[in-house]
Design a protein around this motif. Sequence first.
Motif, PDB file in Angstrom:
ATOM      1  N   LEU A 128       0.757  -1.133   0.275  1.00 41.35           N
ATOM      2  CA  LEU A 128       0.084  -0.064  -0.013  1.00 41.35           C
ATOM      3  C   LEU A 128       0.994   1.119  -0.015  1.00 41.35           C
ATOM      4  N   ALA A 129       1.873   1.338   0.693  1.00 37.65           N
ATOM      5  CA  ALA A 129       2.716   2.420   0.969  1.00 37.65           C
ATOM      6  C   ALA A 129       3.693   2.771  -0.579  1.00 37.65           C
ATOM      7  N   ARG A 130       3.853   1.646  -1.126  1.00 39.84           N
ATOM      8  CA  ARG A 130       4.537   1.910  -2.328  1.00 39.84           C
ATOM      9  C   ARG A 130       3.367   2.555  -3.492  1.00 39.84           C
ATOM     10  N   ALA A 131       2.514   2.062  -3.386  1.00 36.11           N
ATOM     11  CA  ALA A 131       1.339   2.332  -4.258  1.00 36.11           C
ATOM     12  C   ALA A 131       1.025   3.977  -3.993  1.00 36.11           C
ATOM     13  N   TRP A 132       0.891   4.169  -2.584  1.00 34.52           N
ATOM     14  CA  TRP A 132       0.640   5.493  -2.264  1.00 34.52           C
ATOM     15  C   TRP A 132       1.729   6.720  -2.655  1.00 34.52           C
ATOM     16  N   VAL A 133       3.073   6.193  -2.425  1.00 39.14           N
ATOM     17  CA  VAL A 133       4.065   7.040  -2.728  1.00 39.14           C
ATOM     18  C   VAL A 133       4.255   7.288  -4.213  1.00 39.14           C
ATOM     19  N   ALA A 134       3.855   6.286  -4.903  1.00 40.69           N
ATOM     20  CA  ALA A 134       3.895   6.369  -6.493  1.00 40.69           C
ATOM     21  C   ALA A 134       2.684   6.995  -7.192  1.00 40.69           C
ATOM     22  N   GLY A 135       1.690   7.477  -6.259  1.00 40.09           N
ATOM     23  CA  GLY A 135       0.729   8.276  -6.737  1.00 40.09           C
ATOM     24  C   GLY A 135      -0.541   7.431  -7.362  1.00 40.09           C
ATOM     25  N   GLU A 136      -0.337   6.018  -6.983  1.00 43.29           N
ATOM     26  CA  GLU A 136      -1.435   5.148  -7.685  1.00 43.29           C
ATOM     27  C   GLU A 136      -2.671   4.902  -6.923  1.00 43.29           C
ATOM     28  N   ILE A 137      -2.664   5.092  -5.655  1.00 46.89           N
ATOM     29  CA  ILE A 137      -3.844   5.265  -4.748  1.00 46.89           C
ATOM     30  C   ILE A 137      -3.809   6.838  -4.139  1.00 46.89           C
ATOM     31  N   ASP A 138      -4.932   7.153  -3.768  1.00 42.54           N
ATOM     32  CA  ASP A 138      -4.908   8.586  -3.300  1.00 42.54           C
ATOM     33  C   ASP A 138      -6.221   8.583  -2.247  1.00 42.54           C
ATOM     34  N   VAL A 139      -6.517   9.808  -1.947  1.00 40.90           N
ATOM     35  CA  VAL A 139      -7.568  10.032  -0.906  1.00 40.90           C
ATOM     36  C   VAL A 139      -8.620  11.107  -1.460  1.00 40.90           C
ATOM     37  N   GLU A 140      -9.764  11.154  -1.757  1.00 35.01           N
ATOM     38  CA  GLU A 140     -10.573  12.156  -1.796  1.00 35.01           C
ATOM     39  C   GLU A 140     -11.370  12.641  -0.525  1.00 35.01           C
ATOM     40  N   GLY A 141     -11.162  13.690   0.001  1.00 39.16           N
ATOM     41  CA  GLY A 141     -11.805  14.124   1.315  1.00 39.16           C
ATOM     42  C   GLY A 141     -10.908  14.063   2.180  1.00 39.16           C
ATOM     43  N   ASP A 142     -11.408  13.759   3.623  1.00 42.01           N
ATOM     44  CA  ASP A 142     -10.244  14.101   4.889  1.00 42.01           C
ATOM     45  C   ASP A 142      -9.353  12.791   4.957  1.00 42.01           C
ATOM     46  N   LEU A 143      -8.349  13.048   4.873  1.00 40.88           N
ATOM     47  CA  LEU A 143      -7.280  11.817   5.085  1.00 40.88           C
ATOM     48  C   LEU A 143      -7.357  11.235   6.474  1.00 40.88           C
ATOM     49  N   TYR A 144      -7.450  12.221   7.502  1.00 36.89           N
ATOM     50  CA  TYR A 144      -7.403  11.715   8.797  1.00 36.89           C
ATOM     51  C   TYR A 144      -8.637  10.891   9.020  1.00 36.89           C
ATOM     52  N   GLU A 145      -9.814  11.139   8.397  1.00 34.14           N
ATOM     53  CA  GLU A 145     -10.836   9.990   8.460  1.00 34.14           C
ATOM     54  C   GLU A 145     -10.714   8.941   7.749  1.00 34.14           C
ATOM     55  N   VAL A 146     -10.186   8.785   6.603  1.00 35.72           N
ATOM     56  CA  VAL A 146      -9.714   7.569   6.024  1.00 35.72           C
ATOM     57  C   VAL A 146      -8.746   6.717   7.016  1.00 35.72           C
ATOM     58  N   LEU A 147      -7.735   7.353   7.362  1.00 33.67           N
ATOM     59  CA  LEU A 147      -6.870   6.733   8.303  1.00 33.67           C
ATOM     60  C   LEU A 147      -7.693   6.173   9.594  1.00 33.67           C
ATOM     61  N   ASP A 148      -8.444   7.174  10.088  1.00 26.57           N
ATOM     62  CA  ASP A 148      -9.372   6.572  11.400  1.00 26.57           C
ATOM     63  C   ASP A 148     -10.091   5.353  11.302  1.00 26.57           C
ATOM     64  N   ARG A 149     -11.001   5.245   9.884  1.00 17.84           N
ATOM     65  CA  ARG A 149     -11.700   4.265   9.651  1.00 17.84           C
ATOM     66  C   ARG A 149     -10.876   3.147   9.138  1.00 17.84           C
ATOM     67  N   LEU A 150      -9.539   3.241   8.584  1.00 18.00           N
ATOM     68  CA  LEU A 150      -8.881   1.923   8.456  1.00 18.00           C
ATOM     69  C   LEU A 150      -8.115   1.465   9.572  1.00 18.00           C
ATOM     70  N   ALA A 151      -7.950   2.336  10.661  1.00 20.44           N
ATOM     71  CA  ALA A 151      -7.410   1.950  11.740  1.00 20.44           C
ATOM     72  C   ALA A 151      -7.972   0.634  12.440  1.00 20.44           C
TER      73      ALA A 151
END
Length: 432
Positions: free
Chosen positions: A60-83
């Motif tokens: 997941l980290a590699r995909a994020w760094v490469a820009g292949e995955i992203d977030v639309e909206g509140d990044l903190y909320e995404v992280l909190d939900r995935l926690a």
Amino acid sequence: MADAASRLTTLAEDLLGSPLPVRLRAWDGSEAGPADGPVLIVRERRALRRLLWKPGELGLARAWVAGEIDVEGDLYEVLDRLAGLFWERGEETRSALASVRDPKLRTAAAAFLKLARPLPPPAPPAEEVRRRTGSRHSKRRDKQAISHHYDVGNDFYELVLGPSMVYSCAYWTEDGTLEDAQRDKLDLIARKLHLKEGDRLLDVGCGWGSMALHAAREYGARVVGITLSREQATYARKRIAEEGLTDRIEIRVQDYRDVKDGPYDAISSIGMAEHVGETRYREYADMLHALLKPGGRLLNHQISRRPEPDEEAYRIDPFIDAYVFPDGELAPMGRTLTTLEDAGFEVRDVEAIREHYALTLRRWVGNLESDWARAVRSTSPGRARIWRLYMAACAVSFERNRIGVNQFLAVKTPESGTSGVALRPRVWNEKA
């Protein structure tokens, strides 16, 4: 045929054994999942291949760094939900993600492979740590790790950290600015160390020189600051010269194991011990103890983690290790205290300031996001994305009590037993 988002959501939920807590948008524009809240965007099929070859956080980290995955909206909320998937059910989720060879999951894995297309794995992003030379926490390898993290451009850190140029937890009041809170943190440390005119202070891991400047300017201390980052040292020396304090402050590019010019009246170690490593931490504590004069004080400001049910199972976070702090290690607070005592220190005070770091990180993320184009120009798109995810995820970790940060005030108490610490060193508010 179902759209990519629906297929991907079904496969992910089969593998994880749990509904996805965020909405998913795929490369074909399709969406699936909860209608409310933020959206996790999979821009490229390539992201799926990364997950197939490195299931879990590193893929997941590699995909994020490469820009292949992203977030639309509140990044903190995404992280909190995935926690809930990656923390509360962390080991269970990692096992599920890594178990594509399990016969029960072969069907789901085959479908995932078809969706990803059976091509070779993409190369890791350029920002990932490559070859590491030397044994973990040897001098050579520690220097490489520090350079990876800190030698990425002082312009970038100026943008993120703001004018204070302090890269550690601030000390907040209800309505203060980041600069106020960082100044208050430096002053808190100086007061705990009981600095006074002419005292000799060693600042281990001195960063861009902020603690050294504060101690010399406000308390008249004579300071030696050490760092393994040449970029930090150059920046710190320039600041010191501009303030006319070169007669009071010396900045060295030096490993802590090479400091031989004690004794010092006081030592500050602010966000440094996380780089030392568990196998070296007793050696580190012994050396700091030896460098202090009798009655000298150590202020150790250090991030901690919650104890593991099985401490032997503790592993460095793969994203942090590959992209942020190579070889960085966190210890439970109790282990740090015991190690300081074993080295001969009398620990006189421990202050937990976990919530303060969450506030600090959110301000740093705000600085980064508010001038994103400049951040990218200062370093690289991938590294800017690393820091955004890393700092936001750490903020959520502090808020959820997954990690903490503590200040240990320790004294090299002489045989007479006279510690020099006031009978009531703390002043607590009588009313909440």
